[in-house]
Enzyme design. Structure first.
Site, mmCIF file in Angstrom:
data_model
loop_
_atom_site.group_PDB
_atom_site.id
_atom_site.type_symbol
_atom_site.label_atom_id
_atom_site.label_comp_id
_atom_site.label_asym_id
_atom_site.label_seq_id
_atom_site.Cartn_x
_atom_site.Cartn_y
_atom_site.Cartn_z
ATOM 1 N N TYR A 1 -4.999 -0.823 -1.257
ATOM 2 C CA TYR A 1 -3.752 -0.693 -0.505
ATOM 3 C C TYR A 1 -3.093 0.657 -0.779
ATOM 4 O O TYR A 1 -2.671 1.359 0.150
ATOM 5 C CB TYR A 1 -2.801 -1.828 -0.889
ATOM 6 C CG TYR A 1 -1.423 -1.718 -0.279
ATOM 7 C CD1 TYR A 1 -1.212 -2.025 1.064
ATOM 8 C CD2 TYR A 1 -0.338 -1.300 -1.037
ATOM 9 C CE1 TYR A 1 0.052 -1.920 1.633
ATOM 10 C CE2 TYR A 1 0.934 -1.197 -0.479
ATOM 11 C CZ TYR A 1 1.121 -1.509 0.855
ATOM 12 O OH TYR A 1 2.375 -1.402 1.406
ATOM 13 N N LYS B 1 -1.952 4.033 1.782
ATOM 14 C CA LYS B 1 -0.625 4.640 1.880
ATOM 15 C C LYS B 1 -0.645 6.094 1.416
ATOM 16 O O LYS B 1 0.075 6.943 1.972
ATOM 17 C CB LYS B 1 0.392 3.824 1.077
ATOM 18 C CG LYS B 1 0.599 2.417 1.617
ATOM 19 C CD LYS B 1 1.047 2.413 3.078
ATOM 20 C CE LYS B 1 1.381 1.021 3.570
ATOM 21 N NZ LYS B 1 1.827 1.020 4.990
ATOM 22 N N SER C 1 5.637 3.530 4.657
ATOM 23 C CA SER C 1 4.700 3.686 3.557
ATOM 24 C C SER C 1 5.059 2.672 2.476
ATOM 25 O O SER C 1 5.332 1.511 2.766
ATOM 26 C CB SER C 1 4.729 5.120 3.039
ATOM 27 O OG SER C 1 3.814 5.318 1.992
ATOM 28 N N THR D 1 7.012 -5.023 19.192
ATOM 29 C CA THR D 1 5.630 -5.398 19.435
ATOM 30 C C THR D 1 5.051 -6.190 18.272
ATOM 31 O O THR D 1 5.528 -6.114 17.138
ATOM 32 C CB THR D 1 4.746 -4.149 19.679
ATOM 33 O OG1 THR D 1 4.586 -3.434 18.443
ATOM 34 C CG2 THR D 1 5.363 -3.238 20.730
#
Length: 301
Positions: free
Chosen positions: A175, A179, A161, A59
């Site tokens: 960022y 994670k 991750s 996808t």
């Protein structure tokens, strides 16, 4: 950066990598649903799954970017649009996977992006955007797939991750926060799902030759942070195209660990990540030891 060669060459290369790692090419016929397959890890994981004899629903937000990948896999791959920030899109992609393949054995939450900027340099809009895609997007896809895996009594959720999910770096606080959040939720999820036959694998790559380094969200720079996040900006700019790790080998490692009898909760990928994480944990342990007496002084007398 990512190599996009001709389809036959791409799959042959992945097959060679799997054999080099001691993996057989026996058909296991698992069904994978992978987000973010247009490039980088998503594309390489799809190729590795196909090379292992599995079936893949690949996808992307723009499914037209998956045309070459679709030609590579033939009848064992299908494609669908999936925007992790759109609930209807997520539901449609999961239902499409079940309609085509009848089950979902491996979910890979790979879609995401990164950004550079000190916390003060990064706008709230940018921080929310990072969290919406990297955390809430992955969580919603996970929650949509879990009922199917729970009903099957089997399955694996692979959360892509980062080393930044365990260590923070100046200039990547936003960022890294996404994670860290994903790791915390996924660790709890792994305990909840284990009795039901469903596993969770957190993958923590170091620096790989994907498009991540060249497609960063860059915040405006402030002079005050030149010595901290500014240095990270320079490092990242200088390493683009020269990252030490190969995403095809990383994808093959993920497939291999899924076949392990006792797979880990976390898979660190890349020598750079292993060295940095070991050093980080040694530092944490040293702090605990140095301050242990004071830490224990809070006990009720």
């Amino acid at each position: 950066m990512d190599g996009f060669g001709v389809p036959g060459q791409a799959l042959a290369s992945v097959n060679t990598t799997l054999k080099d790692m001691g993996m057989t090419n026996d058909t296991q016929d698992r069904v994978w649903l992978i987000t973010g397959c247009s490039a980088g890890f998503g594309r390489e994981i799809a190729l590795a799954a196909l090379a292992a004899g599995d079936r893949v629903m690949a996808t992307a937000r723009r499914p037209e970017t998956l045309a070459e990948l679709a030609r590579t896999g033939g009848a064992r791959i299908s494609t669908a649009a999936l925007d992790v920030t759109d609930s209807a899109s997520i539901q449609a992609a999961v239902q499409a996977t079940l309609a085509v393949f009848g089950r979902i054995d491996v979910l890979v939450n790979n879609a995401g992006f990164s950004g550079i900027g000190a916390v003060e340099e990064t706008s709230m809009e940018e921080l929310r955007s990072l969290m919406e895609v990297n955390f809430f997007g992955a969580v919603e896809v996970t929650k949509t797939v879990v009922p199917t895996m729970r009903a099957q009594g089997s399955g694996t959720i692979v959360q892509m991750s980062s080393l930044g999910g365990r260590i923070t770096f100046p200039g990547m606080g936003g960022y890294d926060a996404t994670k860290h959040a994903l790791e915390g939720l996924s660790e709890a999820l792994s305990t909840e799902l284990a009795p039901l036959g469903v596993r969770v694998l957190l993958v923590e790559p170091g620096m790989f030759r994907t498009q991540m380094s060249s497609s960063l969200q860059i915040a405006p720079e402030m002079p005050a942070y030149q010595a901290t996040s500014g240095e990270l900006r320079k490092m990242v700019a200088g390493v683009v195209g020269a990252e030490p790790n190969d995403p095809a080998k990383g994808a093959a490692a993920i497939v291999k660990v899924l076949d392990a009898e006792n797979p880990p909760l976390r898979l660190v990928l890349g020598g750079d990540a292993v060295d940095a994480l070991r050093s980080h944990h040694e530092s944490l342990l040293a702090d605990v030891t140095a301050w242990e007496t004071l830490s224990r002084s809070t006990a009720v007398s």
